[in-house]
Design an enzyme around this catalytic site. Structure first.
Site, short mmCIF file in Angstrom:
data_model
loop_
_atom_site.label_atom_id
_atom_site.label_comp_id
_atom_site.label_asym_id
_atom_site.label_seq_id
_atom_site.Cartn_x
_atom_site.Cartn_y
_atom_site.Cartn_z
CB SER A 1 -0.85 -0.01 1.28
OG SER A 1 -1.48 1.23 1.47
CE1 TYR B 1 -3.88 -1.93 5.07
CE2 TYR B 1 -3.23 0.34 4.68
CZ TYR B 1 -3.71 -0.87 4.21
OH TYR B 1 -4.03 -1.00 2.87
N1 LIG Z 1 -8.74 0.14 -1.84
C1 LIG Z 1 -7.72 0.87 -1.44
O1 LIG Z 1 -7.82 2.10 -1.30
C2 LIG Z 1 -6.39 0.21 -1.16
C3 LIG Z 1 -5.24 1.02 -1.08
C4 LIG Z 1 -4.01 0.44 -0.81
C5 LIG Z 1 -3.91 -0.93 -0.65
N2 LIG Z 1 -5.02 -1.69 -0.74
C6 LIG Z 1 -4.85 -3.13 -0.52
O2 LIG Z 1 -5.62 -3.89 -1.44
C7 LIG Z 1 -6.09 -5.08 -0.78
C8 LIG Z 1 -7.61 -5.18 -0.81
O3 LIG Z 1 -8.14 -4.01 -1.24
P1 LIG Z 1 -9.43 -3.93 -2.20
O4 LIG Z 1 -9.66 -2.47 -2.33
O5 LIG Z 1 -9.27 -4.78 -3.37
O6 LIG Z 1 -10.51 -4.53 -1.14
P2 LIG Z 1 -11.96 -5.16 -1.27
O7 LIG Z 1 -12.55 -5.02 0.08
O8 LIG Z 1 -12.70 -4.61 -2.44
O9 LIG Z 1 -11.64 -6.72 -1.56
C9 LIG Z 1 -10.95 -7.52 -0.62
C10 LIG Z 1 -11.28 -8.96 -0.93
O10 LIG Z 1 -10.45 -9.79 -0.09
C11 LIG Z 1 -11.25 -10.86 0.39
N3 LIG Z 1 -10.69 -11.38 1.63
C12 LIG Z 1 -10.67 -10.78 2.84
N4 LIG Z 1 -10.12 -11.60 3.76
C13 LIG Z 1 -9.78 -12.75 3.12
C14 LIG Z 1 -9.20 -13.98 3.54
N5 LIG Z 1 -8.86 -14.18 4.83
N6 LIG Z 1 -8.99 -14.94 2.62
C15 LIG Z 1 -9.35 -14.75 1.31
N7 LIG Z 1 -9.93 -13.61 0.87
C16 LIG Z 1 -10.14 -12.62 1.77
C17 LIG Z 1 -12.63 -10.25 0.58
O11 LIG Z 1 -13.65 -11.23 0.63
C18 LIG Z 1 -12.72 -9.33 -0.64
O12 LIG Z 1 -13.31 -9.99 -1.74
C19 LIG Z 1 -5.56 -5.04 0.63
O13 LIG Z 1 -4.33 -5.75 0.67
C20 LIG Z 1 -5.33 -3.55 0.84
O14 LIG Z 1 -4.37 -3.30 1.84
C21 LIG Z 1 -6.26 -1.17 -0.98
#
Ligand SMILES: NC(=O)c1ccc[n+]([C@@H]2O[C@H](COP(=O)([O-])OP(=O)(O)OC[C@H]3O[C@@H](n4cnc5c(N)ncnc54)[C@H](O)[C@@H]3O)[C@@H](O)[C@H]2O)c1
Length: 253
Positions: free
Chosen positions: A141, A154
């Site tokens: 991130s 985080y």
């Molecule tokens: N969206 C943002 O602004 C952002 C920014 C920086 C980093 N990220 C990183 O991206 C990743 C997820 O973000 P996103 O925006 O795609 O989120 P999201 O919430 O849209 O999707 C996350 C997915 O992960 C799945 N998940 C959660 N726990 C799990 C587990 N134990 N086993 C298997 N699947 C699991 C959930 O069911 C969901 O489908 C994270 O690592 C987050 O730190 C997101």
């Protein structure tokens, strides 16, 4: 199609960035294993890929469950005969400073954001070594390269993802395996819903982002999916141990 005949496992591909990355890999010819804890979301991603003419299957797995993860990866490799790409993407944000954060929240952050990436990489590595090639992408991130206020679980885990990525890259380059990290900034996905609620709604978060991010907006998932495609494809064939920050300039200070 730059990923023709490749097999990719994407964790957390049932939603958000993981889903968009999975769709883009499938668009480029990969068969994508949509690994997610949520069955309905995983199947929806598979359907979206199929509707667009791509190839995918779901793998319902909690990536923090070592045995289930190992079985899922081993079954996939046995059935499909190869794993070319692993995108470790599932992650969670638990808020709080040193004294506020729940200890089990800190432990959960470690186990999902760091340990699950470590275990999945460990399970695919013998397959990639034997093939003499492979690509691992670990989602960190922008919080992996800067520090947020009152987000110790985080930022600690996302910084650790970068250290682990660079260590893996150095250790496994000689086997033809590349390992890089992706650092998204603000991306419009369900991941931010708790933060939106805390801020008091969409207008509030959008003005907050406009103030914090030089490009003055958050990213659409498609703007993260293309960098993902770059990192998992031969377009980045001479790149390993690197960190790609896609954050609208947030980390430029
Ligand atoms: N969206 C943002 O602004 C952002 C920014 C920086 C980093 N990220 C990183 O991206 C990743 C997820 O973000 P996103 O925006 O795609 O989120 P999201 O919430 O849209 O999707 C996350 C997915 O992960 C799945 N998940 C959660 N726990 C799990 C587990 N134990 N086993 C298997 N699947 C699991 C959930 O069911 C969901 O489908 C994270 O690592 C987050 O730190 C997101």
């Amino acid at each position: 199609m730059i990923l023709r005949d490749r097999v990719a496992i994407v964790t957390g591909a049932g939603s958000g960035i993981g889903r968009a990355g999975a769709q883009t890999m499938a668009r480029e010819g990969a068969h994508v294993v949509v690994a997610d804890i949520n069955l309905a979301n995983a199947e929806e991603t598979v359907e979206l890929i199929a509707e667009a003419g791509g190839s995918a299957e779901s793998l319902v797995v909690d990536v923090t469950d070592d045995r289930a993860l190992q079985t899922g990866i081993a079954d996939t490799a046995a059935r499909l005969g190869r794993i070319d790409i692993l995108h470790n993407h599932a992650g969670a944000q638990v808020s709080g400073n040193l004294e506020q954060v729940a200890i089990d929240g800190f432990d959960k952050s470690w186990s999902l954001n760091v340990r699950a990436h470590f275990m999945a990489a460990r399970f695919v590595m013998p397959i990639m070594k034997e093939a003499g090639k492979g690509v691992i992408l670990n989602t960190s991130s922008s919080s992996g390269v800067l520090y947020d206020r009152e987000m110790i679980a985080y930022t600690t885990t996302k910084h650790a993802v970068i250290a682990m990525t660079r260590q893996m890259a150095g250790d496994y380059a000689k086997f033809g395996v590349r390992v890089n990290a992706l650092c998204p900034g603000w991306v419009d996905t369900p991941f931010n819903e708790p933060f939106i609620a805390q801020m008091g709604g969409r207008d509030a978060i959008e003005s907050y982002i406009a103030e914090k991010v030089p490009l003055r907006r958050w990213a659409d998932v498609s703007e993260i999916a293309e960098p993902i495609l770059f990192l998992v494809s031969d377009r980045s064939s001479y790149m390993t141990g690197q960190i790609l920050v896609v954050d609208g300039g947030e980390t430029v200070v």
